[in-house]
Motif scaffolding. Structure first.
Motif, PDB file in Angstrom:
ATOM      1  N   PHE A 282     -16.477   2.801  42.090  1.00 31.75           N
ATOM      2  CA  PHE A 282     -16.330   1.362  41.933  1.00 31.75           C
ATOM      3  C   PHE A 282     -15.039   0.943  42.623  1.00 31.75           C
ATOM      4  O   PHE A 282     -13.951   1.387  42.242  1.00 31.75           O
ATOM      5  CB  PHE A 282     -16.296   0.983  40.447  1.00 31.75           C
ATOM      6  N   ARG A 283     -15.209   0.120  43.659  1.00 27.40           N
ATOM      7  CA  ARG A 283     -14.072  -0.372  44.438  1.00 27.40           C
ATOM      8  C   ARG A 283     -13.195   0.774  44.932  1.00 27.40           C
ATOM      9  O   ARG A 283     -11.969   0.751  44.821  1.00 27.40           O
ATOM     10  CB  ARG A 283     -13.253  -1.374  43.628  1.00 27.40           C
ATOM     11  N   GLY A 284     -13.871   1.815  45.419  1.00 29.27           N
ATOM     12  CA  GLY A 284     -13.162   2.938  46.012  1.00 29.27           C
ATOM     13  C   GLY A 284     -12.601   3.930  45.024  1.00 29.27           C
ATOM     14  O   GLY A 284     -11.927   4.887  45.426  1.00 29.27           O
ATOM     15  N   THR A 285     -12.873   3.754  43.724  1.00 28.72           N
ATOM     16  CA  THR A 285     -12.369   4.662  42.696  1.00 28.72           C
ATOM     17  C   THR A 285     -13.544   5.432  42.098  1.00 28.72           C
ATOM     18  O   THR A 285     -14.565   4.827  41.751  1.00 28.72           O
ATOM     19  CB  THR A 285     -11.652   3.882  41.585  1.00 28.72           C
ATOM     20  N   PRO A 286     -13.422   6.764  41.971  1.00 31.02           N
ATOM     21  CA  PRO A 286     -14.534   7.532  41.411  1.00 31.02           C
ATOM     22  C   PRO A 286     -14.784   7.197  39.950  1.00 31.02           C
ATOM     23  O   PRO A 286     -13.850   6.936  39.184  1.00 31.02           O
ATOM     24  CB  PRO A 286     -14.088   8.987  41.595  1.00 31.02           C
TER      25      PRO A 286
END
Length: 417
Positions: free
Chosen positions: A391-395
């Motif tokens: 989500f938004r580049g975060t795992p």
């Protein structure tokens, strides 16, 4: 003068003249001549009324000609051909012609009813022949329209807000099979997710059968078919399984059985699957051999077969991959979606890092009571099967199949004391 005029238009003494019957009297001497064309007194030719019989004959002939012309006009007038997607509520009761492929066909023996759904890529329409199954069978010589056939149907539209567009037929002649669909056999190894929605035939053996349960406790049948080129699975709900002929139920639930099946391509999590086409139609299931009776194989728990990962090793590159983790509930909060449904935000942690997970309301309710308590209690320790996400580049991670209670193992609820 008046007396003379009177004598000319009045009947002689002893003769009666019907009122308003000028044409029944001689126009020269006034003698009553009735329907005769010559006056019996003076011999003059008379003008008489047209015979009532002749009038009746002319009227009858004219009426017959009119009826024939109307019948010819109605016969020559063909119903309009339309695309199903162009049907509107204002067309209710209109007599039309539609043409498309049969995407569903059902025969109800108890109700003597034949139903099918026809699609022309612009929309679908339901065709219902209530209490007409036997009549349709006789007309089509037991070769009723089936899945994949192209049909042309003429009928009056019945449109409702609840059920959409439909036709109710009593006359089999109004259904014509334009082209019969011939299913081709396809090796299992050639089936991909690109074949989703396509109809074909497989000839394969039952390599695995598992009897499971849905969230509501109903039986669910998982079957794996193999044919030497590959393997593919399908899921049958209880109503589908019960619709099978008795020998087919026995064969499908026994590994080693061999069958020839009409199937539709499908997929699940980017993996190809198949779905049996109308299991209640015996022509779609042919039993070639029944394997030896065995106890159903208990499905393997995802927590046993999946590799374990540490939270600190999970990256966005693992999105879509499945694995298991053992984590502690670091934080739990209950929020809401924009629609107002509950949303459970959970922070998971181990000795390497922390990661976020969201459980939607339906997922949370599908869990066991013990698992719900553990997820909502800080300090609980849980082993779970998850799928990588981001989500938004975060795992992030998502819980695998919350309805399968084997995906969660509660080790401890709350912190140790």
């Amino acid at each position: 003068m008046n007396n003379e005029n009177t004598s000319l238009t009045s009947a002689p003494e002893g003769e009666s003249k019907p009122a308003g019957s000028f044409e029944s009297n001689c126009q020269v001497c006034g003698y009553y001549v009735g329907a005769s064309s010559v006056c019996h007194r003076c011999g003059a030719r008379t003008r008489t009324r047209t015979s009532i019989r002749n009038v009746r004959m002319v009227a009858l002939v004219g009426s017959l000609i009119g009826v024939v012309l109307l019948w010819v006009a109605a016969y020559m007038k063909q119903p309009d051909f339309i695309h199903i997607g162009d049907i509107t509520p204002t067309m209710n009761n209109a007599l039309v012609v539609v043409e498309g492929n049969v995407v569903e066909a059902r025969q109800d023996e108890d109700g003597n009813t034949f139903r099918m759904t026809v699609s022309d890529n612009t929309g679908n329409i339901r065709i219902n022949a209530f209490n007409q199954l036997n009549r349709f069978r006789d007309h089509f010589d037991n070769n009723l329209p089936s899945m994949g056939d192209t049909v042309r149907v003429t009928g009056a539209l019945n449109i409702s807000q609840a059920w959409g567009a439909a036709m109710f037929l009593n006359i089999p002649d109004r259904v014509r099979i334009v082209e019969e669909f011939q299913m081709r056999q396809k090796p299992i190894g050639d089936i991909t997710v690109a074949h989703s929605g396509e109809l074909f035939v497989i000839e394969a053996s039952v390599s695995e059968y598992q009897l499971g349960q849905t969230r509501s406790g109903d039986p669910m049948h998982r079957i794996t078919f193999s044919d030497g080129t590959g393997s593919i699975s399908t899921v049958m709900w209880q109503n589908q399984f019960e619709a099978l002929p008795e020998d087919a139920r026995q064969a499908i639930s026994r590994p080693g059985s061999r069958l020839r099946l009409a199937v539709r391509g499908d997929s699940f999590r980017e993996e190809p699957q198949v779905e049996l086409v109308d299991p209640g139609d015996p022509s779609n299931v042919e039993v070639l051999g029944i394997g030896e009776e065995r106890a159903p194989v208990e499905p393997v728990s995802p927590l046993e077969e999946l590799r374990e990962m540490k939270i600190g090793d999970i990256t966005t590159a693992h999105a879509g991959q499945t694995f298991k983790i053992r984590a502690t509930i670091e934080e739990y909060s209950l929020g809401q979606t924009q629609a107002g449904d509950p949303m459970h935000r959970i922070t998971l942690g181990d000795e390497t890092d922390i990661i976020q997970m969201v459980l939607w309301s339906n997922q949370f309710q599908a869990l066991t009571a013990r698992a719900r308590e553990a997820f909502s209690t800080q300090g609980s320790n849980i082993k779970m099967a998850v799928e990588g996400d981001e989500f938004r580049g975060t795992p992030q991670v998502d819980l695998m199949d919350a309805e399968d209670h084997r995906t969660v193992e509660v080790i401890r609820i709350g912190r140790e004391r």
